[in-house]
Design a protein around this motif. Structure first.
Motif, short mmCIF file in Angstrom:
data_model
loop_
_atom_site.label_atom_id
_atom_site.label_comp_id
_atom_site.label_asym_id
_atom_site.label_seq_id
_atom_site.Cartn_x
_atom_site.Cartn_y
_atom_site.Cartn_z
N HIS A 21 13.69 109.13 57.03
CA HIS A 21 14.65 110.52 57.32
C HIS A 21 13.62 111.56 56.76
N HIS A 61 16.40 104.31 55.08
CA HIS A 61 17.52 103.51 55.30
C HIS A 61 17.08 102.41 55.96
N ASN A 79 23.79 114.86 53.87
CA ASN A 79 22.33 114.50 53.38
C ASN A 79 22.63 114.67 51.94
N TYR A 91 27.08 109.49 52.68
CA TYR A 91 26.80 109.15 54.08
C TYR A 91 27.78 108.40 54.94
N HIS A 103 13.47 109.99 52.35
CA HIS A 103 14.14 108.85 52.18
C HIS A 103 14.14 107.93 53.14
CU LIG Z 1 19.08 109.63 55.57
#
Ligand SMILES: [Cu+2]
Length: 349
Positions: A292, A115, A86, A62, A113
């Motif tokens: 996400h 963040h 990703n 990322y 997921h």
């Molecule tokens: Cu993500």
């Protein structure tokens, strides 16, 4: 545009210089303010320029880009942009998944997921001692159970909100750390005011202040169950907002060593004391949590997702602080503008 190098440490603790790590530039950001006065057929418009300070941190697959924006209306925005690649997984040829993961291509899934980004905001608003209030929009019930606007109440409370159109903002002053463990609420327009009760705005005779509110992106709740290893190690993520009494050694919201930690470090353990935060030296901690849910358009590289918060002056200035921004023609052709406006310039001295 200007760049600075950054001095960090490498994996062995040795100094490591990253060239051009921090960027400073200005950019146009559309309309700052405008008005057309139909009475005299006059237009005034000012364009918005913002000062940008940014850096990008690539962590594995990322890329996280961090931006500070400084606006001419006195507001400051902290933003994270998520991009890069990703983490994905493979499926059997005709297997489909949805929910815990989403399909992003043939036999190709992207796992759900989150963040979470924590921002430590060590306020010194016109002085060391500050206070935080939560502001929520409230609608009022018809009739006698409505908002009691004492001391302005009329004696007949049956007359409160007879038309069902009354609404107000309710302010709640945070007294102690446990009062200030809060979530965002878009339906009530929730924001937080950081004020200095010892300094009054000359225009309003009210305490000077700044607002903290979410701006771009959807700030979701942290989906981990209380007691799970994630919730214990990243306990800071369980609330969007925390306010603590300032302490020099309270810097990292998950504690000094989150990896393999049994849990409970950082914000949850510091606030267990429930220290006073009203008119004290305080630190405001704000989380941004991006959920996400993958789509094929995220592959092979993710178009940036943005999350940001804004600090906006709220009774800090006596008027719009961008009232003196010059019009475009004055910026583009200063000499021409000077000739045209010689008279008023002489008057202004
Ligand atoms: Cu993500």
């Amino acid at each position: 545009m200007h760049y600075w190098d950054a001095l960090l440490n490498d994996g062995d603790g040795e100094p490591q210089v990253i060239p051009n790590a921090i960027c400073l530039h200005e950019e146009d950001y559309g309309t700052l303010w405008r008005h057309h006065d139909w009475r005299v057929d006059d237009d005034e418009v000012r364009r918005n320029r913002r000062l940008v300070i940014s850096f990008i941190s690539t962590i594995g697959n990322y890329d996280f880009a961090f931006y500070w924006y400084f606006y001419q209306d006195g507001s400051i925005e902290g933003q994270v942009r998520l991009t890069g690649c990703n983490a994905t997984g493979l499926l059997e040829t005709d297997q489909q998944e949805t929910g815990y993961a989403e399909m992003v291509g043939p036999s190709h899934k992207s796992m759900l997921h989150q963040h979470v980004f924590n921002c430590r905001l060590d306020f010194e608003l016109d002085g060391r001692r500050n206070t935080v209030r939560e502001v929520n929009l409230k609608s009022v019930d018809y009739g006698p159970d409505g908002y009691d606007p004492t001391p302005h109440a009329e004696s007949d409370r049956m007359r409160l909100n007879p038309h069902g159109n009354a609404a107000y903002v309710e302010r709640t002053r945070f007294e102690r750390e446990k009062d200030a463990q809060r979530m965002t609420n878009t339906h009530s327009g929730r924001y937080w005011e950081i004020i200095n009760e010892d300094v009054l705005n000359e225009a309003t005779a009210s305490p000077v202040g700044y607002r903290l509110r979410g701006k771009s992106g959807t700030n979701t709740a942290f989906a981990m169950q209380p007691g799970s290893s994630m919730a214990k190690r990243a306990g800071f993520a369980m609330n969007h907002l925390w306010v603590t009494q300032h302490a020099d050694d309270e810097i990292y919201p998950a504690g000094e060593y989150p990896n393999q930690n049994p849990g409970g470090e950082g914000l949850p353990s510091w606030t267990a004391e429930n220290r006073s935060i009203a008119n004290e030296d305080i630190v405001v901690w704000y989380n941004m949590c991006q959920t996400h849910v993958g789509v094929p358009e995220d592959w092979p590289v993710l178009p940036v997702k943005m999350l940001s918060f804004k600090l906006e002056p709220a009774g800090f200035f006596e008027e719009n602080p961008s009232i003196d921004v010059p019009p475009e023609h004055a910026i583009k052709n200063v000499e021409h503008w000077k000739t045209e406006n010689q008279e008023s310039m002489d008057f202004d001295g």
